[in-house]
Design a protein around this motif. Structure first.
Motif, short mmCIF file in Angstrom:
data_model
loop_
_atom_site.label_atom_id
_atom_site.label_comp_id
_atom_site.label_asym_id
_atom_site.label_seq_id
_atom_site.Cartn_x
_atom_site.Cartn_y
_atom_site.Cartn_z
N HIS A 1 0.82 -1.14 0.03
CA HIS A 1 -0.07 0.11 0.05
C HIS A 1 0.89 1.21 -0.05
O HIS A 1 1.89 1.23 0.86
CB HIS A 1 -0.80 0.10 1.27
N CYS B 1 0.23 5.59 0.21
CA CYS B 1 -0.95 6.59 0.15
C CYS B 1 -0.75 7.81 -0.83
O CYS B 1 -1.63 8.40 -1.17
CB CYS B 1 -1.06 7.06 1.55
N CYS C 1 -6.82 4.82 2.17
CA CYS C 1 -5.78 4.69 3.32
C CYS C 1 -6.43 4.19 4.45
O CYS C 1 -7.70 3.82 4.55
CB CYS C 1 -4.72 6.02 3.71
N GLY C 2 -5.78 3.75 5.75
CA GLY C 2 -6.27 3.17 6.57
C GLY C 2 -7.30 4.39 7.36
O GLY C 2 -7.13 5.54 6.90
ZN ZN Z 1 -1.78 5.12 3.64
#
Ligand code: ZN
Ligand code: 39S
Length: 764
Positions: free
Chosen positions: A645, A647, A730-731
């Protein structure tokens, strides 16, 4: 006599007082008066703590971001917030975060875009420009703070961002040329400098950090234009550059008509003598000789030895400072009570760095003998670190020495792996997943605080975290997501959590550094060779998997991101430390796999943002960064699916490196750019699977099903549908459950609609 000064001081407070003050104000729990008086108290304390210096910075304090402050000073305020009645500070927060205290949902505006401040983990609010942008001076913030500091008896130097860097850091919203605004901007700068002069200011620090990047001829010319325009203002300008060397901008920089130049002598030590040669004899040269971005003690004796001949040449034209603003380091080592005493003797935070500066200046001004005790003590600390057995681990060193490219090579290519993984995982088209974290609620944070303080034992803490994980799994099951995560409840931060469990690291209690707005990180400190004494995530992941039949993604942070978001050793190359981290993460990956985990995500959020400031240095960074990721990730069987991942997704220039990581699936941020970023991931250049983020998690706004479908259809024009995943940007740790639930519900509904819409395509 040498003159000492500072470029900027951390404003969040040694115990993050400003963070808590801001968040309480935003929640409507305190009023403006409380917040502004807290700010004044912090400024007063910070000025007092810097008062041994000859000049202390004013204007470096900010309620949110110093670039946004500059936009307000220049009257460059987005139209969507202008003309609002009420408290001015609230309008400022609206640009920063999209809303302010007391705003009802319907009065929200979209927040200004946030992006990274050079190669640091600090994020600024991007100035917005159009062809019509007009500037109007509002010097009230600066003038008030000047008056405030004067009343406290300080000798000050206001700090502003220079006109060329200001334009360079911003973004044109209508594709117009932002450099064309320079002509309109310069009179406002001149007006500002005049106002400062009238307020009795003699020196102004004008930051132009873009001088350490590669500039086109137009931008170089802009410097000449700008500083010739400002030449006649009555204040003396100290042009500040930092974060790198001037290189091909050296001559240009030295020749600008200003009274002084600040050079980052930590990252550009080699340039000092050339700068001295080029610098006209009337100019001051400020050397940043204390590292403002790392936490190690300076070798004062070595620095002094190097400085003495420089001082002989420059005499009172020599100024000394930290290399850059101290915004990027924690405030005070003195409040740390639980640090290992041996290692803590090697460290210096902001206040200690200022003491170091004072020792150097005193040694030059009054002779070494006057600071003999300090110099001896420093020499002992430096020697203790150099010779410490704890820094070196022979096993780790030989493991790194034995690495070769086979370690980063998967058994089969992507196509073969995809077939095997597909059979095993049996996922629908447009599989849905999330990036890892779910809301870090007050209960979770408080439980961890209690645990740390010893008021909650390990068993009770574990039970509480397991309950959170269970809740998170149940919520995801109810939402109908396809690939689940455990939610990262047990992690304080995606980097610090790993740092705490690896050998070679120490971590502070209060070493907070601002990342954006009120959000802080506490970067762990790498002091020695990295080893992994035991598994770090296997039990939590196993527990989460035991609660569901759906695949549970293992969740790790990758070596490059751990490196870039830690304070790192300065006694070996970053690449070497990164390889050590890669070996530790590889062990974790293999143990997760052995425990039955089929999907493992290895976040490399900071790989793209860790790129050197100059393009000419990109390739060598990418070589070891990609190699490190591959070592960490690629020891697994074909059947194990590796995700990564990132961002920020300006991948245009580095798409080959991203592809070379060879992750089976990558999730990236794209929602804010309307999927246009995917152009670069098209069929030919990115061969594996992609989850383009379908909504912006930084905003509390809930995406609709239609919006998500629309974005994914755009994505499907660029990427074959069988390679697409559906996930947020994103998270979700900074969001509330009430925001997350409806957002994911719409996202899952969108995936279902997409499966129907594309069913015939897939049947062929
Ligand atoms: Zn992220
Ligand atoms: N290292 C890193 N860099 C990153 C990111 C990231 O996630 N990590 N994300 C990007 C954006 N940056 C971000 C940076 C910080 C946060 C963030 O949420 N930070 C938290 C702190 C996280 C943390 O470490 N929390 C600790 C400490 C908790 C705490 O503050 N406890 C209070 C009490 C509890 C409470 O009342 O909240 C206390 O001790 O006083 C924990 O959970 O254990 C914050 O500022 O609020 C989010 C994004 C880029 N850079």
């Amino acid at each position: 006599m040498v003159t000492t000064h500072n470029l900027g001081f951390p404003r969040i407070g040694a115990k993050r007082e400003l963070k808590f003050g801001l968040e309480s104000y935003w929640k409507g729990l305190s009023d403006q008066e409380t917040l502004t008086s807290l700010a004044a108290q912090l400024r007063a304390l910070h000025w007092q703590q810097q008062s041994v210096l000859d000049f202390i910075p004013v204007g470096d304090f900010s309620f949110y971001d110093q670039v946004l402050d500059m936009s307000f000073t220049l009257g460059n305020v987005p139209e969507r917030v202008s003309g609002r009645e009420g408290i001015a500070l609230d309008n400022y927060f609206r640009v920063a975060r999209g809303r302010s205290a007391g705003d009802s949902d319907c009065s929200c505006v979209h927040a200004g875009e946030m992006t990274k401040w050079f190669d640091t983990n600090y994020h600024y609010i991007v100035p917005e420009f159009t062809a019509d942008t007009a500037f109007n001076l509002d010097a009230s913030r600066l003038l008030a703070q000047i008056e405030e500091s004067r009343a406290q008896g300080h000798q000050i130097k206001p700090v502003i961002i220079g006109p060329v860097s200001y334009l360079w850091l911003g973004k044109s919203k209508d594709a117009s040329d932002r450099l064309a605004l320079l002509e309109r901007l310069l009179p406002v700068y001149a007006e500002l400098l005049n106002a400062l002069s009238e307020a009795g200011v003699t020196w102004v620090q004008i930051d132009e950090p873009v001088l350490v990047t590669e500039l086109s001829a137009e931008w170089k010319h802009a410097f000449t234009l700008a500083y010739h325009h400002l030449k006649s203002t009555p204040v003396q300008l100290l042009l500040a550059t930092y974060f790198g060397a001037l290189q091909d901008n050296l001559q240009l920089t030295c020749e600008l008509p200003v009274a002084g130049l600040h050079l980052d002598a930590i990252s550009a030590q080699d340039e000092v003598s050339r700068v001295i040669d080029w610098l006209p004899a009337h100019k001051v040269l400020s050397l940043g000789v204390i590292n403002g971005r790392n936490v190690w003690k300076t070798d004062l004796n070595a620095t002094l030895e190097w400085l003495i001949p420089v001082y002989q040449k420059l005499s009172s034209r020599l100024w000394l400072a930290p290399s850059c603003s101290l915004l990027h380091v924690p405030v005070d080592l003195g409040v740390e009570t639980q640090l290992d005493t041996e290692v803590s003797n090697w460290l210096a935070f902001a206040l200690q760095k200022l003491e170091e500066l004072q020792v150097l200046a005193t040694a030059l001004n009054k002779g070494r003998a006057s600071v003999e005790a300090e110099l001896t003590e420093n020499a002992e600390a430096i020697a203790s670190r150099r010779n410490s057995r704890r820094v070196h681990n022979a096993k780790v060193k030989s493991a790194v020495a034995e690495l070769d490219s086979a370690w980063g090579q998967r058994a089969s290519d992507y196509a073969q792996r995809a077939t095997k993984q597909g059979k095993l995982l049996n996922l629908p088209a447009f599989p849905t997943t999330t990036i890892g974290s779910f809301p870090q609620t007050t209960e979770i944070r408080q439980a961890r605080q209690q645990f740390r303080a010893g008021r909650l034992n390990t068993a009770d803490y574990t039970t509480l975290m397991q309950k959170e994980i269970q809740r998170c799994v149940e919520e995801q099951e109810a939402l109908g997501l396809d690939v689940l995560v455990h939610g990262e409840a047990e992690r304080n931060d995606m980097v610090e959590y790993f740092g705490e469990q690896l050998e070679g690291y120490i971590f502070s209690q209060f070493g907070w550094v601002q990342s954006y707005g009120s959000r802080c990180v506490k970067p762990p400190i790498i002091y020695g060779d990295i080893a992994r004494p035991s598994a770090m995530t296997v039990t939590w992941t196993g527990y989460a998997q035991s609660l569901t039949q759906k695949p549970m993604k293992g969740m790790l942070t990758g070596p490059v991101t751990i490196l870039n978001w830690s304070f790192v050793r300065d006694d070996q190359p970053r690449a070497t430390t990164c390889y050590q981290l890669a070996l530790a993460i590889r062990e974790e990956v293999l143990e997760l796999e052995k425990s039955g985990v089929q999907i493992i995500q290895i976040d490399e959020a900071a790989l793209r943002e860790g790129l050197p400031l100059r393009k000419s240095q990109w390739q060598s960074y990418l070589d070891w960064a990609v190699a490190s990721f591959r070592i960490a990730a690629n020891g697994v069987k074909d059947e194990t699916q590796i995700h990564t991942h990132m961002c920020y997704s300006e991948f245009n220039d580095i798409i080959q490196a991203i592809a070379d990581m060879d992750a089976d699936v990558i999730t990236i941020e794209t929602s804010r750019s309307d999927m246009e970023l995917l152009d670069v991931f098209d069929d030919f250049r990115y061969p594996n699977e992609i989850g383009p983020g379908v909504y912006d998690i930084h905003s509390p706004n809930i995406p609709s099903e239609t919006q998500v479908v629309k974005l994914m259809k755009k994505a499907a024009q660029r990427i074959p549908v069988e390679r697409l995943w559906v996930n947020p940007d994103c998270g979700l740790k900074t969001r509330q459950w009430d925001e997350v639930r409806p957002a994911l519900k719409n996202m899952v509904a969108a995936a279902q609609a997409l499966r129907k819409a594309y069913a015939p395509v897939r049947a062929n």
